[in-house]
Each structure stands twice: as C-alpha cells, then as structure tokens.
Design a protein around this motif. Sequence first.
Motif, PDB file in Angstrom:
ATOM      1  N   THR B 327       0.859  -1.180   0.000  1.00 26.30           N
ATOM      2  CA  THR B 327       0.000   0.000   0.000  1.00 26.30           C
ATOM      3  C   THR B 327       0.901   1.238   0.000  1.00 26.30           C
ATOM      4  O   THR B 327       1.785   1.349   0.853  1.00 26.30           O
ATOM      5  N   PRO B 328       0.691   2.133  -0.935  1.00 24.79           N
ATOM      6  CA  PRO B 328       1.518   3.351  -0.956  1.00 24.79           C
ATOM      7  C   PRO B 328       1.183   4.249   0.224  1.00 24.79           C
ATOM      8  O   PRO B 328       0.230   3.975   0.960  1.00 24.79           O
ATOM      9  N   PRO B 329       1.937   5.305   0.438  1.00 22.05           N
ATOM     10  CA  PRO B 329       1.674   6.195   1.568  1.00 22.05           C
ATOM     11  C   PRO B 329       0.271   6.810   1.471  1.00 22.05           C
ATOM     12  O   PRO B 329      -0.276   6.910   0.374  1.00 22.05           O
ATOM     13  N   PRO B 330      -0.301   7.211   2.606  1.00 21.13           N
ATOM     14  CA  PRO B 330      -1.705   7.662   2.636  1.00 21.13           C
ATOM     15  C   PRO B 330      -1.953   8.923   1.803  1.00 21.13           C
ATOM     16  O   PRO B 330      -3.085   9.208   1.458  1.00 21.13           O
ATOM     17  N   TYR B 331      -0.921   9.691   1.523  1.00 24.41           N
ATOM     18  CA  TYR B 331      -1.090  10.954   0.786  1.00 24.41           C
ATOM     19  C   TYR B 331      -0.857  10.755  -0.709  1.00 24.41           C
ATOM     20  O   TYR B 331      -0.674  11.708  -1.435  1.00 24.41           O
ATOM     21  N   ARG B 332      -0.804   9.501  -1.159  1.00 26.90           N
ATOM     22  CA  ARG B 332      -0.620   9.260  -2.606  1.00 26.90           C
ATOM     23  C   ARG B 332      -1.886   8.678  -3.218  1.00 26.90           C
ATOM     24  O   ARG B 332      -2.450   7.720  -2.713  1.00 26.90           O
ATOM     25  N   ASP B 333      -2.279   9.288  -4.335  1.00 29.80           N
ATOM     26  CA  ASP B 333      -3.485   8.838  -5.033  1.00 29.80           C
ATOM     27  C   ASP B 333      -3.176   8.623  -6.512  1.00 29.80           C
ATOM     28  O   ASP B 333      -4.031   8.723  -7.361  1.00 29.80           O
ATOM     29  N   ASP B 334      -1.898   8.344  -6.824  1.00 27.84           N
ATOM     30  CA  ASP B 334      -1.503   8.341  -8.229  1.00 27.84           C
ATOM     31  C   ASP B 334      -1.339   6.950  -8.813  1.00 27.84           C
ATOM     32  O   ASP B 334      -0.998   6.821  -9.980  1.00 27.84           O
ATOM     33  N   LEU B 335      -1.547   5.910  -7.993  1.00 28.46           N
ATOM     34  CA  LEU B 335      -1.366   4.571  -8.551  1.00 28.46           C
ATOM     35  C   LEU B 335      -2.641   4.118  -9.254  1.00 28.46           C
ATOM     36  O   LEU B 335      -3.673   3.946  -8.631  1.00 28.46           O
ATOM     37  N   LEU B 336      -2.545   3.962 -10.558  1.00 28.56           N
ATOM     38  CA  LEU B 336      -3.703   3.548 -11.340  1.00 28.56           C
ATOM     39  C   LEU B 336      -3.605   2.079 -11.700  1.00 28.56           C
ATOM     40  O   LEU B 336      -4.606   1.414 -11.893  1.00 28.56           O
ATOM     41  N   HIS B 337      -2.387   1.603 -11.823  1.00 30.52           N
ATOM     42  CA  HIS B 337      -2.136   0.298 -12.427  1.00 30.52           C
ATOM     43  C   HIS B 337      -0.904  -0.285 -11.742  1.00 30.52           C
ATOM     44  O   HIS B 337      -0.045   0.471 -11.278  1.00 30.52           O
ATOM     45  N   PRO B 338      -0.790  -1.600 -11.697  1.00 35.59           N
ATOM     46  CA  PRO B 338       0.411  -2.187 -11.082  1.00 35.59           C
ATOM     47  C   PRO B 338       1.721  -1.641 -11.655  1.00 35.59           C
ATOM     48  O   PRO B 338       2.729  -1.606 -10.946  1.00 35.59           O
ATOM     49  N   VAL B 339       1.730  -1.176 -12.922  1.00 32.22           N
ATOM     50  CA  VAL B 339       2.992  -0.657 -13.477  1.00 32.22           C
ATOM     51  C   VAL B 339       3.500   0.533 -12.665  1.00 32.22           C
ATOM     52  O   VAL B 339       4.706   0.786 -12.619  1.00 32.22           O
ATOM     53  N   ASP B 340       2.573   1.273 -12.014  1.00 29.46           N
ATOM     54  CA  ASP B 340       3.019   2.411 -11.212  1.00 29.46           C
ATOM     55  C   ASP B 340       3.848   1.941 -10.024  1.00 29.46           C
ATOM     56  O   ASP B 340       4.840   2.557  -9.663  1.00 29.46           O
TER      57      ASP B 340
END
Lengths: 518, 559
Positions: B327-340
């Motif tokens: 899980t990325p940090p709570p302030y990140r909303d940029d993961l759209l796809h596993p490639v990110d």
Amino acid sequence: MADFDLTSLHALEIKTLRGFTQAPETTQSDADLEASSGLEAGQLRRAVEWLVSKSLLAVTSEEARISVSLSDQGKRFLEVGGTPESELLRRATEGSVTLGDLQGDDRFDRGDWGSAFGSLKKEGIIDSDGPHIVLKDAERAAFHTETIVDGLIGRFREDPEATVSIETFSGELRAHIEESATGRGKGKSPVRLSEQTVREYALTDDGRETLTAVLDQNLTGEEVSRLTPEMIQVGAWKQVGFRRYDLSIRPPRIQTGRHHPYRAYLDQVRRKLLSLGFEEMKGPLVETEFWNMDALFMPQFHAARNIHDAYFVSDPSESQGPEEPHFSAVGRAHRDGGDTGSRGWRYPFDPERSRRLLMRTQGTALSARTLAGGPNIPGKYFAIARCFRPDEIDATHGAEFNQVEGIVLGGSINFQSLLGLLKLFALEVAEAEEVRYVPDYFPFTEPSVELQAKHPTLGWIELGGAGLFRPELTAPLGVDVPVIAWGLGVDRMAMVSLGVSDIRDLFSTDLDYLRNQK
Amino acid sequence: MPTISVTKQDLERLAGKTYPLPELEVALEFAKAEVKVEGDELRVQLKDTNRPDLWCTEGLGRTLKGYREGEYAPYPFFSASADEDHRIEVDPELEHVRPFVSGFACRNVQIDDNALKQLIETQERLAENYGRGRSSIAIGIYDASDIVYPIRYEAVSPDTRFTPLQATSEMSLRQILTDHPTGQTYAHLLEGFAAYPLLRDARGEVLSMPPVVNSASLGRVEAGDTHLFVEATGTVLDHVLHTMAIFAANLADRGATIEPVVTHYPYDTPRGRQIQSPVDMAIETTATLPQVHDTAGTALDPKQIETALTKMGYRDVTTSDESVTATPPPYRDDLLHPVDMIEDIIIGVGYETFDAVMPRDFTIGKAAPQEDLSDRIRHLLVGCGFQELFLPVLGSLDNQTRRIRNDDAPAIVIANPMSEHYGCARWSLIPGLLSVEETSRRAIYPHRIFEVGEVARKDPDHAYGSRTDVLVAAMEASEDANLSGIQSYLEAIAYYSGFEYELRPIDHPTYLPGRAGEVVSNGQAYGMIGEIHPEVLENWGIAVPVSVFEVDIAIADRA
C-alpha cells in the motif's frame, strides 16, 4: 631572396629585367631600357614602377631636362624647307616683290606672310617702298634664312618627332627658342618646349638574383595567360609557354547553393535512424486532442492540456471522428481503466473535447496513430516532427521546435532494453561516450527515464527521454506487447553541434547569416 | 511542471540531514525533482504532475529522509475517529455549484515564518496546478481558535455581505467578484450561478467565500498561530480529499496534532454521505512477480522488492512466490495500475543497478515516401545554386494573407496566440520566403532561395477539417528575375523527377497580371508560378523583382 616567387612577376617586368641581360651591372636610362627591353614607353613606365616598388630595380640618378620638339607649325616649315620669314627674305633678295605677290604663294597662310612681314619690318631687316619690300639689313637676315632654317628646323630633318635637349643649341638660338616657345615672340612658334625627368636605373642585388632566376627558368615574358580554344584547335599551345600563376592570391568565396545547416543536421539524424532499422512516421500538423492527448492517456484535466500549454485552432474549430473502435476504448480507459487492469482517471471523459483541434504539441501523437494503425511487431519507428507550444520566446524556447521521437515494440521489450536503446542513441546519434539514466516523468509512460550524456564542456546535459507506454495507452489501441516510447531533444543537440546559442537562429530569415554559417 | 521555492535549511531540518548541493541534486533525482539555486532559495522543479504530495518542502524532506533511512514515520490520525462536534454541514443547493468540501483542524503547531511561507506556497501550488486555477480545488487556512463548530458550507445570495481579506469594510459577494482584486481573478469560476458558496461557523461568522477569498476576520493566519483549521472545496471529491491528506501529513511533519473533521452531505457522493478527513487515499496494489520481472527485464528477489518499496514509502509490503502486495503512503493517489508500483520498485532498486541491453530484434529501416521525394527535390535545387531555408510553421495571419494580397487564403487560425506573430499556421511557403527577402536586402544579389516543408490548409472535404501538405517553393530575387528564369528550375525538377506539366494562365492577386500560371499535371493543379506583384513587393519592402514557383511535391510522385 632566393625563394622569390617568380610567378608574381608580370610579363612586362620580366621583359624589363631581361633588358639588363647583357650587362646586369650597368645603369640604363628610360631610353636605353626601351631599346633593350623592346617595350613601349608606357609599358616600360609601368613595369619600372612595379619593379622599383618590389626593390628589384633602383633609381640611380634623376634630373630634370628641357627639351625641344617641333610643333605642328614647325613640321609644316620642315616640309616647306623654310619659314615665312626666310622665304620672304629669299624672294626679296631675288628681286622686287610685294606683300600681295607673297600672299599669292599658298605654301603659307596669308596671315603667316603678313605677320612675317610685320615682325621683319619691326626688327628693321626690311622696309617697304610703296608696295615693294626692300631688304635693309642683310646680315641680320641671315639669322632667319640660315640659322633658323638650318640650325633649328633642320635639326629635325632626320626625325620630325624627335626631342632635342635645349643644351645642344647655340646661345642665340636658345634665346630665340625660349622667347618664341614660351609665347613671348610673335606668331605661331615652330617649336615646343617640354620638361622631362630623366632617370637612370640599375638592378639591385635582389634584382640581379631575380634576373638570374628568370634566365635560368627561361622566362621571356612572352608566356600566354590564357589557354584558348583556338590554341587547342590549331595546336598553338605547343609553341607557347604559359604564365605561371601566383597561388597566394585568393579569389572571393562564391555564393553556393547550400542545404540549411539545421535541416542538414536533421538529415544526418534521420539517416542514422534509418540505418538503425527505424521506419519513418508522418502525420498532420493540426491534430485532434484525441490523437495528441486522449490516446496517450493524458486525462482531459491534465495541466498540459490547458489553454496555456497548447495552441488551439479556432478556424476550422472541430473535426469529425475520431475513428472507432479506438475512440470508445480510449474513453473507457480514461473513465475506469476499461479492461486494462487500471482504475483509470475516474472522471467524465468528454468525447466533444476529443474532436477539438490544436497544433500538434508532441510527436508522440504520431506514435499513437502508428500503434492504432497496426504496426509491425517487432517494430521500430521514428518521426522528425514539428511541434508547437506557447512558451515565452527566448534564447532557449521557441513557439515551435522539432522533436525526434518514436517507438520500439515487441515481446522482448522491457526496462533493460529501454536503457539499451537510450545508450544506442547516445552512442550513435549524439556521439556521446558517457551516459547516465535518471527517473523521469511522462504522463504516458511508466517507468520513465531521462537520458543524460556527458558533454566535454557543458557537463551532464539532457539528451532525451524514454519510457514504457502505459497499458492504458497500448491496450485500447489494440497493441498487446510492451512498447518503448522515446524522444530526443534534437533542437538542443543541433545547437550544441552547430555552435548556435540562440534557438531562434535555427530558423533564421537572414540570408547573410545563412550564407556565412558554417 | 510545477516549480516551488524551498529554503534549504527548512528542507534539511525536515529531511534530518545537511546536504551539500551536488549531493542534494542527486538525492532528489529519485523524486523526479530538479534543483536550481536562486539567491538564498532553491527552485525545485517537480516533473511528476501526478505527485502533488512532492510539491512542497515537507513532501521533499519526508521523501529524502525515508529513502535514506528506509522507513517513514506513521500517521495514526488517518485512522483516528473524529469528535462528534467536529463537523461540516453542507447545503443541498451546493450539489450543482461546488459540491465537495473537506477539512481538518490541527493543534500544537508552531507556525514560524518558514512554515507559514510553505503553507501559503503549497496552498497556491496545489490550487493552481492540481486544482487547475482553483476550479477543481480551492484551499482555505484559518486560525481555528475562534471557530465554533459545526461549520456550514452554504449556497447564499450574491447580496450576502462580509469583509474579505485586503478590504476594510463589508462587500457583497457580487461586489467582490467585480471590485476585489482576487474576486476579479476568480469571478469566472462562479459565472452563471444564482447562489455562491460560503463557509460560515456555527455563529454565522464567515470563514471564506470559496473558491475566491477568505474573510478578514477568521480567514487570517499569522506566524505564532498554533491552532489551525484547513479546508478544501471543489468539484472532484477525490482531489479535494487528496489535498487534505497532503496538508495533514505536511502539518504533522511540522509537529502538529491532527484533529479529523467529518463532512455531512445531504446528497450522495462517490464515498457516501459522511466523509471524515483526512482520509487515507492509498489503495492496496498487487503486481505479479512475472509482471515485475517482465517489466524490469531481470529477476528481482523478493527481499530486494520489499526493501525498494519500503524506501519509496510503501506500507504493508508482502511478497509471495507469485506476487507482491503493498500500500503506498496515505497521501498518494496516483497509482492507477500495477505498473506504477513496478516503477517505484525499479526506482527503489536504483536505475544504475540495471544493465543496458541493446535491442536485438531485426527490423527494416524505411523512409516516409514524401521525405524521399523532398530529398530529391532539395538536392536538385541546391545543385541549381539555391540556398535552402528552414522556417517556422507558425506566422502572422497578416503575412499569410493581406501582405500577399490574398485575404481568402485557407489559413488555419490559432485561437490563443501568444502574439499576433504566431496567429496562424502557414498555408503557403511564399510568405516565409518573402520575409527572408524582407530581412536580407543587404545580402549580395541575386538571391536564390527555397524551402521544402509542411504547410497546413483548411479543407472542408477532409475529416479533420484541414490537411497537411509538403510543398516546394523556390524564389529568385534579382534585377533580372522573371517567370521564365524561375521556370527553368521547375523544368529541371520536372525533367529529373519524370513528370510532365503545363502552365495554365491565371490571374491571381499575388502575381503580376499576365505573368502567372497554375502548374498543371495530368489535369490536376499542383501549384503556381509567376512574378510577384509589385504591390506585394512594396508590402514587404523588397526593391528588386521577385519570381517564384510553389508546387505540392506530390506532383513528382511517380508511384
């Protein structure tokens, strides 16, 4: 001095030097040189001037001389064999004669007879007795009938054009010549005086050496300057020598037809990419937002899509299309990822926006069209594309620029082959030895890499970037293998290569600048 | 690309380490940031437009520290529950004006000058870049000590009055949009609405008029304040919530205690009717190991992957034989796809540790047909003694129409030109060549110049309303320039390219009457040739005769 370049000698100079062949140590006057060189006075004068300025010839003496020559009147007297005065006196001694009788003699004008009568009478040599002319002073008459006729006019009998030094005349004649020639005497003068500078010349040491060289090389000054078609046709070239050229004299540079330096640089990049197995892509300058951005998975709210980052087109304002099935598939990928495994951008995708027209902002639009058009797999593609962005114009930003970009696709593509491709570009296209890879961001690739190369003076400079296209981009366009998207900052590479510091000079409208740019 | 100002000391304090500048430049590369020194400040350009959490000193400092130390401080407030009275109540009217609002309070924060400057800078950067000029996100910061909950987010009449910042007396909302400097800037965002958004506390004291301006009473923050209320309003719920998550993390990094606030909506939202803020934006992401390895081009062992993700701020990293989940940090909303996430793994491992593998697939190089044609013609004209030109496509509409006496030209018009110099795309190469003559009057004549290049023309028959053609234009400017002189070069191109053509006389305003023709081949017109009209020469200040031909290179396409 021994290496004096004989090719710089003019034909006239050679002939003048050769005038000293018989006696290189002696001095010669202009007249002597005319004879020894065979040149005319005018040619000789020029040749002497050049030789003196080259220090091959020195002036050894120089004096001013007054010389006497016949005027047109004098030449006429020479033809007649006397002057009006001498003829008048001769007729008067032969018997009774009147001025009227004399004026019937058309060897002289009536006026000449008149003024002769007047001046002799004034001198008291004759007098008039009614209409008859009476001789009064036979002794002084002899000056006119003998001294002048024989001693002055007669001196020119051999050569009417000769000039004779005034020193060679008797004191009596000199006084007469000076009086009449300077206009103090009456009537038209038979003689003219002229003042001349008489110089004598001798070869300098250099001159003698040069003469020796001229003689050694058998230069005659008769060498021909041009080989003419006639000489070739009649074979006359066999009989003549050709003047040797002075190769140190450079002609002006010709205005040649020429490729534009920047265009030529792009040609070179293009040839390189073709040779590396890339296929060239072309596309329209005016693009739809669909191909320029939507198809690249740039959300419609993306910052690079606002009014400040693209030139939108107001006339025409809108296009038909875009074509299915790509239009719907791209829209779905934006909305919720469709079936690409992505959550998508989660916003209401606006199909109307896709139809808006703009000036292409990135060459990647061409790559999107190529992917949708059924590319070769494996395949390598490139484009040299003019792109447009509303930047503030300065030395490093123009309203438009050229992008060299493209794609590489196939089953074997991955991050490591992406690095390999960038390295290939650095080595082959930019001719850089040392490179490094830095994380970068492009809206349509993940992962993304910036390529930096070490420049001998500028340090690390950015050459370009590349990344793997996101699946949200490739899948809706019907491509299911990994795709590298790459781009090279070719304007900057060209500036470095061409030594141009202002990007605007790449598109200069100054013809002098273009003609002079290397 | 956003650019922010950073005080180096402030950054180093947050990062927990002093960096010599070259080291800082390299350290920030993994965050896709470029550093430039400007006086006492650093100008940092952030390339990743999807990572607004990095557009501030706090975000950069936190990332530097986490990447270096391999661990990040936890933010427990994302899972804390809010006080019952800490709420924002939303007016149903706002659903169609500016539907979303979110906020939180913080205590025990030492707002010094640096922190205040950063708060304002972050507020502006996020609202301008992420919020597209405050349209999708606008942010307000307040001294919370005087605010009484619940806060009301209302749609009110434009005649409602309060005293905004930078004003000394009350103004109506309508007046603010016409007379207040900030109001004028953002008035367009409220255009067409009958009611305007207003934030008031329980007593009716105005906090702000989103997205325009704060009130002069509650909406003023000063150095020394220790108790703040932060809110965002907007049109995209997740962007509003994301913005609050970033602000909460930033203030927590400066020592604040975050107090969540719940927004109560009278209408449905994608996240329900009660939404607490700050909210953990991150979603758990899974990538299969084959996905990771195929993308990376090499096998990474699970330990390497875990370390890399942890360095990049990921939580709950678990790996199995098949996959990695984190899980990325709570302030990140940029993961759209596993490639990110895979990119973060590769960055975490370090680009420099991967091999550059040369591409091995066999492919055949192939030039575009029109480029081959262009090249042939370009080489011929250079051989004929012409100087090649390479000119801009954008130009002034005046040059492309009036100055060549052709107001009906099919020029593509730019809607938003930077200046009139870039008002249209060229439809003809001739104005460019004339502009060269205009600037080159001192260059020794004769001038023989040419360009082979793309033009764009309006074309109603084309699906895109326009088409791009490649033309060749060759021009002679000299005392003796005339039609037959320039035609002799067209003859050369025709001869060597193997096409036949004839000239069909035409009267065209750009050319001298009786001295112009259309270039026709196989019954189709491909361009024109002629002597430029003296009035055109006057328009460009050209003092010698000019002759020119311009034809579509398709005329030479024998295929």
